[in-house]
Design an enzyme around this catalytic site. Structure first.
Site, PDB file in Angstrom:
ATOM      1  N   ARG A 222      -3.775   6.392  20.394  1.00 30.62           N
ATOM      2  CA  ARG A 222      -4.012   5.223  19.617  1.00 30.62           C
ATOM      3  C   ARG A 222      -5.396   4.579  20.046  1.00 30.62           C
ATOM      4  NH1 ARG A 222      -0.778   4.033  15.114  1.00 30.62           N
ATOM      5  NH2 ARG A 222      -1.819   2.356  15.144  1.00 30.62           N
TER       6      ARG A 222
ATOM      7  N   THR B  78      -6.675   0.585  12.113  1.00 29.48           N
ATOM      8  CA  THR B  78      -6.415   1.432  10.838  1.00 29.48           C
ATOM      9  C   THR B  78      -7.738   1.143   9.962  1.00 29.48           C
ATOM     10  OG1 THR B  78      -4.084   0.277  11.402  1.00 29.48           O
ATOM     11  CG2 THR B  78      -4.754   1.103   9.319  1.00 29.48           C
TER      12      THR B  78
ATOM     13  N   ASN C 233      -7.909   7.249   6.134  1.00 28.45           N
ATOM     14  CA  ASN C 233      -8.526   6.861   7.500  1.00 28.45           C
ATOM     15  C   ASN C 233      -8.578   8.045   8.710  1.00 28.45           C
ATOM     16  OD1 ASN C 233      -5.751   6.722   7.834  1.00 28.45           O
ATOM     17  ND2 ASN C 233      -5.938   4.766   8.653  1.00 28.45           N
TER      18      ASN C 233
ATOM     19  N   HIS D 285      -3.393  10.122  11.516  1.00 28.06           N
ATOM     20  CA  HIS D 285      -2.282   9.414  11.801  1.00 28.06           C
ATOM     21  C   HIS D 285      -1.993   9.484  13.567  1.00 28.06           C
ATOM     22  CE1 HIS D 285       1.892   7.844  11.862  1.00 28.06           C
ATOM     23  NE2 HIS D 285       2.269   8.964  12.424  1.00 28.06           N
TER      24      HIS D 285
ATOM     25  N   ARG E 175     -11.583   7.213  13.772  1.00 25.97           N
ATOM     26  CA  ARG E 175     -11.787   6.603  12.682  1.00 25.97           C
ATOM     27  C   ARG E 175     -13.109   6.070  12.342  1.00 25.97           C
ATOM     28  NH1 ARG E 175      -5.731   4.123  12.832  1.00 25.97           N
ATOM     29  NH2 ARG E 175      -4.658   5.740  11.594  1.00 25.97           N
TER      30      ARG E 175
ATOM     31  N   PHE F 116       0.846  -1.265   0.054  1.00 28.98           N
ATOM     32  CA  PHE F 116       0.069  -0.026   0.038  1.00 28.98           C
ATOM     33  C   PHE F 116       0.947   1.368  -0.037  1.00 28.98           C
ATOM     34  CE2 PHE F 116       0.414  -1.292   4.453  1.00 28.98           C
ATOM     35  CZ  PHE F 116       0.923  -0.246   5.063  1.00 28.98           C
TER      36      PHE F 116
END
Ligand code: UDP
Ligand code: MG
Length: 140
Positions: free
Chosen positions: A85, A91, A112, A115, A102, A57
């Site tokens: 996180r 993800t 998404n 980061h 997300r 990707f």
């Protein structure tokens, strides 16, 4: 106090989710140490994501990250890396828990929305990648 580097990706900026995401950041108790809107050049995206250069990707991801402006910021909180996180979720937004950033705002696994650094060590490197020492004076 721990710091982490975050990016509001081109999809989040294009879809006008910046205000809501920043409101959430403050509601969750992070201090915003530094924040700016920039547009990544191809070489910046490639360098930032170099750890993924062997992944299938990588090329598309780097291209996507240059499709429009992003907002980069340094957040501070106890356990900021893990805290962010957890708040952003998996993800792939399809796998992300309810009410994570997300889940709420991402378009796809690639686009998404955000980061987040994945360790304190990487956070330090990523903060340096985007911010000069003089820009990191926004402590409370
Ligand atoms: N990504 C992608 N396809 C994948 C995995 C990742 O397009 O199968 C993109 C996605 O934008 C992700 C970024 O590459 O946020 C970095 O991947 P990583 O595994 O580090 O995910 P993250 O740490 O962002 O959750
Ligand atoms: Mg990652």
């Amino acid at each position: 106090m721990e710091q982490t580097l975050i990016i509001l990706k081109p999809d989040a900026v294009r879809n006008k989710h910046v205000g809501n995401i920043i409101a959430r950041i403050e509601k969750e108790g992070f201090n915003i140490v530094a924040l700016k809107k920039i547009t990544l050049k191809d070489k910046d995206a490639k360098k930032f994501y170099a750890v993924h250069k062997e992944r299938p990707f990588y090329k598309d991801l780097c291209k996507f990250m240059t499709t429009g402006p992003v907002v980069v910021a340094v957040l501070e909180a106890p356990g900021a890396v893990e805290k962010w996180r957890k708040l952003i979720g998996a993800t792939d937004p399809a796998q992300a828990e309810a009410n994570t950033i997300r889940k709420l705002y991402a378009e796809s696994k690639e686009a998404n929305a955000v980061h987040g650094s994945d360790s304190e060590k990487n956070a330090k490197g990523e903060i340096k990648f985007f911010f000069k020492a003089a820009e990191l004076k926004g402590k409370l």
